[in-house]
Design an enzyme around this catalytic site. Sequence first.
Site, PDB file in Angstrom:
ATOM      1  N   ASP A 231       0.831  -1.195   0.000  1.00  0.00           N
ATOM      2  CA  ASP A 231       0.000   0.000   0.000  1.00  0.00           C
ATOM      3  C   ASP A 231       0.871   1.253   0.000  1.00  0.00           C
ATOM      4  O   ASP A 231       1.872   1.320   0.713  1.00  0.00           O
ATOM      5  CB  ASP A 231      -0.871  -0.029   1.268  1.00  0.00           C
TER       6      ASP A 231
ATOM      7  N   GLU B  39       1.304  -0.573  -5.165  1.00  0.00           N
ATOM      8  CA  GLU B  39       0.140   0.257  -5.470  1.00  0.00           C
ATOM      9  C   GLU B  39       0.598   1.579  -6.090  1.00  0.00           C
ATOM     10  O   GLU B  39       0.613   2.619  -5.448  1.00  0.00           O
ATOM     11  CB  GLU B  39      -0.674   0.567  -4.206  1.00  0.00           C
TER      12      GLU B  39
ATOM     13  N   ASP C 136     -10.730   1.297  -4.220  1.00  0.00           N
ATOM     14  CA  ASP C 136     -10.355   2.715  -4.281  1.00  0.00           C
ATOM     15  C   ASP C 136     -10.975   3.458  -5.459  1.00  0.00           C
ATOM     16  O   ASP C 136     -10.645   4.628  -5.685  1.00  0.00           O
ATOM     17  CB  ASP C 136      -8.823   2.856  -4.378  1.00  0.00           C
TER      18      ASP C 136
END
Length: 724
Positions: free
Chosen positions: A454, A485, A554
């Site tokens: 992340d 990410e 997201d």
Amino acid sequence: MARMNALTRRLVLLVVALLAFAIAAKVPVTFTYDPPAGLEVRSVSLRGSFNNWAELPMNKQDNGTWSLSVELEPGVVQYKFFINGQWPKNMCDDPTFGTPQVDAEAQGCVDDGQGGLNAFREVRPQADQPAEDEAEALGFEHDPAAVRYVSQAAGKLSVRFEAREGAVKEAYLEAAERYPMHRQLAYGGIELWRAAVPPSPGEYRIRVVDSGGQEQNFGPFRPPQQPFTALDWVGNRVGYQVFLDRFWNGDPANDEKALATDEYNFNQAWNKDPGAPKPFVSKWSDPPAGDHCCHQYYGGDLAGFIQKLPYLQEQGVSLIYFNPLFTSGSAHGYDTHSYLEVSPKFGDKALLKKALDEAHKRGIRVIFDFVPNHTGLGFFAFQDAVKRGRNSPYWNWYFIKKWPLMPGDATAYDTYGGFGSLPKLNTANPGVQRYLLEVVKYWLRFGFDGLRVDHPQGILNREAFYTELRRAARSVKPDAYLVAEIWERDSSWLQGDQFDSLMNYAVGREVVLRYARGGALFSGGRMLPELARVYGTYAEAVAAMSFNLIGSHDTVRVLTDLGGGGLRDTPSADALGRVRLAAAVLYALPGVPVFFQGDECGFGGEMPSSPPYDLHRYPVQWDRCKLDLQAHFKQLALLRKELPALTSPVFRTFKGDGPVMAFLRGEPGDGEVLAVFNNSNEPARLELPPGPWRDPLEARTYRGELELPPLGWRYLVRTGGGER
Ligand code: CA
């Protein structure tokens, strides 16, 4: 003022030279606003995709128009004129600022994401000067040390070179044997040529016959001792993202445990605020409440995941990406309270072990979500620093600005995104680094097959950190899959020493999603070179391991993005057809297609800017799953199994023309697949490459011309030779 010393002067000259070089590629473009009669104009600015929508004031001319010349990079730009401090809603038809077009020179308009339309123009590159000699005319580029040119995938060494478009007639790689090279990709005035040869070919040369029939030789080159090599297990998979709280509730007995770990127990700033969120548990189909994103829990858990494994297997899923599973203060889990414990609302370690074992038995591999940039408030190190201040051994694990402090007070320490609930870790601290790397090793030993990192760009000393992370992960599990990410196209993470793949939103959203929306701006002719640019930029090893997605936890749901409305809307047949088309494109690209849970069911979900937020994360209502769409995803997975070319690392451009996009997959020859798509609501035609092409779904063979129905797609297999 100090005078510049010689070194500084030289640096300045260098920077100026570099800037001049960079600007040389740009193209001058003039924008002119001609106001309608009767409109009093006080100010006009140019705002567009090329300047992040900031204001560039336009100048009033003697003839009453306003204009501005800017230098832009070639490509499609979107923009609006910002007139008298106001946005025209629709740049192609605005009753106040200009009709039919606010800018008569715009080539058309496109959805601005705010319910209106932006204008767009295509900026074309300026014609190059004629080359001075043949070598320059060829534009040959090759470097065996650059992964873009040399990497290894599917047991072969891929060797590529770049040349100017149309400059090469034939090319050969000559090692102990001679291998013909083929034209692979074309975009932006260049081509990539390629051959795949057995590993360790030894020294090689590249022999090129240019379009004028002249032969030119390059080399010798020596391939790297250990080329960047793709993991073999990744590229033939079908991925699926699981956000556990909203996937399936297999054990109602653990639902209330979410409340005991919630941030509410740690956030003292909230305790002073009567309007602060209070966590609560909902029934599976309860409406989303104000804090739907983060503190409204629905009870999904590992027991539910295990119950759904047969379904996932049936759908052809073979790679799971889990959102955070570890103890945290929210429904999304990105505020870690313990990196080493399973969140009690999901189950425990024994159940996680069982989930991984059951998945592995079904041929499904699993990666976890790792959050190294920040923790939650309940993490032991943060709590210790709060309690003991500078006497805590963990004081330097964070960037604490004042003490005593209140957990939740974003002014007291550095945070992620200004959120008091997400204190930023000091990853430059060797103790923090060691701890995080141990966490990675722990879960890989435990049984995960890889991880997704992340917000990787938030890490201090990131290159060193991820080089170490790769080493640590591979020391425990030599074939661990490492995904970052990163949303943009950025090859700097993918040189073989850090990550195997980015989360390829840059492919899924910037290319596939746009293409699936249809329209002139996102035609096959425009989108195919964009795909080519991706595969021309990245190593073939990276293409082979790509984590390709359009939507996730997201983003709004894919269906919503394609005009299907939000959570409570009934999608049109057109929107569902566009989801089918987008999935068919994604499943045909090299690497792993990954969809967010429930996308295969035809669920919409928007991201409103006011509560309740994040409706794309609403629990999957399995009883409302659209069975025909589910069957489509299953069929695509079966085709990837049946047609090995679809899981090969090789992507070749064939044709982008109007609504049609067509590309080739697999090594040239028998068995290669031509993937063909039509993004319009009208039938479309395509001239096939020579030879017979079999459609495995219709059990029929095509030659010559192919007609595609509206929003149609086909994967055609080359059978029985034909020209290459
Ligand atoms: Ca539960």
